[in-house]
Design a protein around this motif. Structure first.
Motif, PDB file in Angstrom:
ATOM      1  N   SER A  61       0.837  -1.204   0.000  1.00 14.99           N
ATOM      2  CA  SER A  61       0.000   0.000   0.000  1.00 14.99           C
ATOM      3  C   SER A  61       0.869   1.251   0.000  1.00 14.99           C
ATOM      4  O   SER A  61       2.003   1.241   0.502  1.00 14.99           O
ATOM      5  CB  SER A  61      -0.893   0.028   1.241  1.00 14.99           C
ATOM      6  OG  SER A  61      -1.785  -1.064   1.255  1.00 14.99           O
ATOM      7  N   THR A  76       0.111   5.791   0.161  1.00 16.72           N
ATOM      8  CA  THR A  76      -0.828   6.910   0.168  1.00 16.72           C
ATOM      9  C   THR A  76      -0.161   8.115  -0.481  1.00 16.72           C
ATOM     10  O   THR A  76       0.880   8.583  -0.008  1.00 16.72           O
ATOM     11  CB  THR A  76      -1.262   7.274   1.590  1.00 16.72           C
ATOM     12  OG1 THR A  76      -1.898   6.146   2.191  1.00 16.72           O
ATOM     13  CG2 THR A  76      -2.255   8.429   1.556  1.00 16.72           C
ATOM     14  N   TYR A 121     -13.889   6.358 -10.062  1.00 12.90           N
ATOM     15  CA  TYR A 121     -12.604   5.706 -10.329  1.00 12.90           C
ATOM     16  C   TYR A 121     -12.633   4.999 -11.677  1.00 12.90           C
ATOM     17  O   TYR A 121     -13.689   4.574 -12.161  1.00 12.90           O
ATOM     18  CB  TYR A 121     -12.305   4.663  -9.254  1.00 12.90           C
ATOM     19  CG  TYR A 121     -12.331   5.188  -7.837  1.00 12.90           C
ATOM     20  CD1 TYR A 121     -13.498   5.179  -7.087  1.00 12.90           C
ATOM     21  CD2 TYR A 121     -11.164   5.699  -7.252  1.00 12.90           C
ATOM     22  CE1 TYR A 121     -13.522   5.667  -5.787  1.00 12.90           C
ATOM     23  CE2 TYR A 121     -11.185   6.187  -5.958  1.00 12.90           C
ATOM     24  CZ  TYR A 121     -12.362   6.168  -5.231  1.00 12.90           C
ATOM     25  OH  TYR A 121     -12.375   6.660  -3.954  1.00 12.90           O
ATOM     26  N   VAL A 160      -8.991   0.217 -10.782  1.00 11.37           N
ATOM     27  CA  VAL A 160      -8.587   0.503  -9.415  1.00 11.37           C
ATOM     28  C   VAL A 160      -9.753   0.470  -8.433  1.00 11.37           C
ATOM     29  O   VAL A 160      -9.542   0.627  -7.219  1.00 11.37           O
ATOM     30  CB  VAL A 160      -7.864   1.867  -9.307  1.00 11.37           C
ATOM     31  CG1 VAL A 160      -6.718   1.954 -10.313  1.00 11.37           C
ATOM     32  CG2 VAL A 160      -8.817   3.027  -9.444  1.00 11.37           C
ATOM     33  N   ARG A 191      -9.757  -0.918  -4.737  1.00 13.23           N
ATOM     34  CA  ARG A 191      -8.371  -0.918  -4.235  1.00 13.23           C
ATOM     35  C   ARG A 191      -7.895   0.491  -3.868  1.00 13.23           C
ATOM     36  O   ARG A 191      -7.116   0.657  -2.929  1.00 13.23           O
ATOM     37  CB  ARG A 191      -7.427  -1.500  -5.286  1.00 13.23           C
ATOM     38  CG  ARG A 191      -7.747  -2.926  -5.684  1.00 13.23           C
ATOM     39  CD  ARG A 191      -6.637  -3.531  -6.560  1.00 13.23           C
ATOM     40  NE  ARG A 191      -6.477  -2.818  -7.822  1.00 13.23           N
ATOM     41  CZ  ARG A 191      -5.329  -2.263  -8.204  1.00 13.23           C
ATOM     42  NH1 ARG A 191      -4.248  -2.319  -7.439  1.00 13.23           N
ATOM     43  NH2 ARG A 191      -5.251  -1.640  -9.392  1.00 13.23           N
ATOM     44  N   PHE A 192      -8.310   1.489  -4.609  1.00 14.43           N
ATOM     45  CA  PHE A 192      -7.890   2.865  -4.370  1.00 14.43           C
ATOM     46  C   PHE A 192      -9.045   3.657  -3.757  1.00 14.43           C
ATOM     47  O   PHE A 192     -10.213   3.450  -4.114  1.00 14.43           O
ATOM     48  CB  PHE A 192      -7.491   3.543  -5.680  1.00 14.43           C
ATOM     49  CG  PHE A 192      -6.210   3.043  -6.301  1.00 14.43           C
ATOM     50  CD1 PHE A 192      -5.585   1.872  -5.875  1.00 14.43           C
ATOM     51  CD2 PHE A 192      -5.610   3.740  -7.330  1.00 14.43           C
ATOM     52  CE1 PHE A 192      -4.415   1.411  -6.446  1.00 14.43           C
ATOM     53  CE2 PHE A 192      -4.441   3.310  -7.923  1.00 14.43           C
ATOM     54  CZ  PHE A 192      -3.851   2.139  -7.485  1.00 14.43           C
ATOM     55  N   LEU A 212      -4.743   9.927  -2.042  1.00 13.18           N
ATOM     56  CA  LEU A 212      -5.140   8.733  -2.771  1.00 13.18           C
ATOM     57  C   LEU A 212      -4.528   7.541  -2.057  1.00 13.18           C
ATOM     58  O   LEU A 212      -3.312   7.314  -2.130  1.00 13.18           O
ATOM     59  CB  LEU A 212      -4.678   8.785  -4.226  1.00 13.18           C
ATOM     60  CG  LEU A 212      -5.162   7.622  -5.100  1.00 13.18           C
ATOM     61  CD1 LEU A 212      -6.681   7.663  -5.267  1.00 13.18           C
ATOM     62  CD2 LEU A 212      -4.484   7.639  -6.475  1.00 13.18           C
ATOM     63  N   GLN A 213      -5.358   6.805  -1.339  1.00 12.05           N
ATOM     64  CA  GLN A 213      -4.926   5.593  -0.656  1.00 12.05           C
ATOM     65  C   GLN A 213      -4.963   4.448  -1.661  1.00 12.05           C
ATOM     66  O   GLN A 213      -6.012   4.158  -2.239  1.00 12.05           O
ATOM     67  CB  GLN A 213      -5.846   5.291   0.535  1.00 12.05           C
ATOM     68  CG  GLN A 213      -5.557   3.966   1.224  1.00 12.05           C
ATOM     69  CD  GLN A 213      -4.236   3.946   1.960  1.00 12.05           C
ATOM     70  OE1 GLN A 213      -3.878   4.911   2.627  1.00 12.05           O
ATOM     71  NE2 GLN A 213      -3.487   2.856   1.824  1.00 12.05           N
ATOM     72  N   MET A 214      -3.823   3.795  -1.835  1.00 11.71           N
ATOM     73  CA  MET A 214      -3.717   2.713  -2.815  1.00 11.71           C
ATOM     74  C   MET A 214      -3.354   1.421  -2.104  1.00 11.71           C
ATOM     75  O   MET A 214      -2.289   1.323  -1.490  1.00 11.71           O
ATOM     76  CB  MET A 214      -2.650   3.063  -3.865  1.00 11.71           C
ATOM     77  CG  MET A 214      -2.868   4.414  -4.528  1.00 11.71           C
ATOM     78  SD  MET A 214      -1.712   4.747  -5.871  1.00 11.71           S
ATOM     79  CE  MET A 214      -0.177   4.748  -4.988  1.00 11.71           C
ATOM     80  N   LEU A 250      -1.630  -3.200  -4.282  1.00 12.07           N
ATOM     81  CA  LEU A 250      -0.963  -2.700  -5.482  1.00 12.07           C
ATOM     82  C   LEU A 250      -0.437  -3.839  -6.344  1.00 12.07           C
ATOM     83  O   LEU A 250      -0.020  -4.891  -5.842  1.00 12.07           O
ATOM     84  CB  LEU A 250       0.164  -1.752  -5.092  1.00 12.07           C
ATOM     85  CG  LEU A 250      -0.315  -0.355  -4.667  1.00 12.07           C
ATOM     86  CD1 LEU A 250       0.777   0.388  -3.898  1.00 12.07           C
ATOM     87  CD2 LEU A 250      -0.737   0.449  -5.884  1.00 12.07           C
ATOM     88  N   ASP A 302       0.248  -1.122 -11.755  1.00 14.16           N
ATOM     89  CA  ASP A 302      -0.015   0.199 -11.180  1.00 14.16           C
ATOM     90  C   ASP A 302       1.226   1.089 -11.233  1.00 14.16           C
ATOM     91  O   ASP A 302       1.147   2.283 -10.903  1.00 14.16           O
ATOM     92  CB  ASP A 302      -0.469   0.079  -9.722  1.00 14.16           C
ATOM     93  CG  ASP A 302      -1.808  -0.614  -9.579  1.00 14.16           C
ATOM     94  OD1 ASP A 302      -1.935  -1.445  -8.644  1.00 14.16           O
ATOM     95  OD2 ASP A 302      -2.717  -0.333 -10.377  1.00 14.16           O
ATOM     96  N   TYR A 336       2.291   9.334 -10.943  1.00 17.25           N
ATOM     97  CA  TYR A 336       0.940   9.755 -10.593  1.00 17.25           C
ATOM     98  C   TYR A 336       0.894  11.280 -10.468  1.00 17.25           C
ATOM     99  O   TYR A 336       1.767  11.880  -9.827  1.00 17.25           O
ATOM    100  CB  TYR A 336       0.499   9.095  -9.289  1.00 17.25           C
ATOM    101  CG  TYR A 336       0.126   7.657  -9.463  1.00 17.25           C
ATOM    102  CD1 TYR A 336       1.093   6.688  -9.735  1.00 17.25           C
ATOM    103  CD2 TYR A 336      -1.203   7.243  -9.381  1.00 17.25           C
ATOM    104  CE1 TYR A 336       0.751   5.352  -9.920  1.00 17.25           C
ATOM    105  CE2 TYR A 336      -1.558   5.903  -9.551  1.00 17.25           C
ATOM    106  CZ  TYR A 336      -0.576   4.972  -9.824  1.00 17.25           C
ATOM    107  OH  TYR A 336      -0.920   3.650 -10.006  1.00 17.25           O
TER     108      TYR A 336
END
Length: 124
Positions: free
Chosen positions: A17, A19, A60, A64, A67-68, A81-83, A86, A90, A94
């Motif tokens: 993950s 952010t 979205y 994603v 997941r995001f 943006l919390q990802m 992954l 990806d 960004y």
């Protein structure tokens, strides 16, 4: 003119993950909605996510979803943006940007005041 600064990228393993943050300064419009795009090496920049002024509305790209997660702290003029979960696909630079066009747009030309970008690399 608003200035955007992206940060939070890095190297992470598959399933990990990160952010991302996007801090705004300068002349910030009322009710500004924000979006995230990404650009993989050798490919065009593509839409990822968008978040409304209140943070209550988001949308979205399909790849994603689930997941995001986008969020924001308007007191700090910052969008996140919390990802999670992954994947190597990806991997990209960004970028955050202000939505200048209609809500729901995923077209690059409907966004402006781009941040400088932050690199996300997901290793397999």
């Amino acid at each position: 003119q608003v200035q955007l600064v992206d940060s939070g990228g890095g190297l992470v393993q598959t399933g990990g993950s990160l952010t991302l943050s996007c801090a705004a300064s300068g002349r910030i419009d009322d009710n500004w909605c924000m979006g995230w795009f990404r650009q993989a090496p050798g490919k065009e920049r593509k839409f990822v996510a968008a978040i409304s002024w209140s943070g209550n509305s988001t949308y979205y790209t399909d790849s994603v979803k689930g997941r995001f997660t986008g969020s924001r702290d308007n007191a700090k003029n910052t969008v996140y943006l919390q990802m999670n979960s992954l994947k190597p696909e990806d991997t990209a630079v960004y970028y955050c940007a202000v939505i200048r066009g209609p809500w729901g747009s995923q077209i690059e030309s409907d966004f402006g005041s781009w941040g400088q970008g932050t690199q996300v690399t997901v290793s397999s």
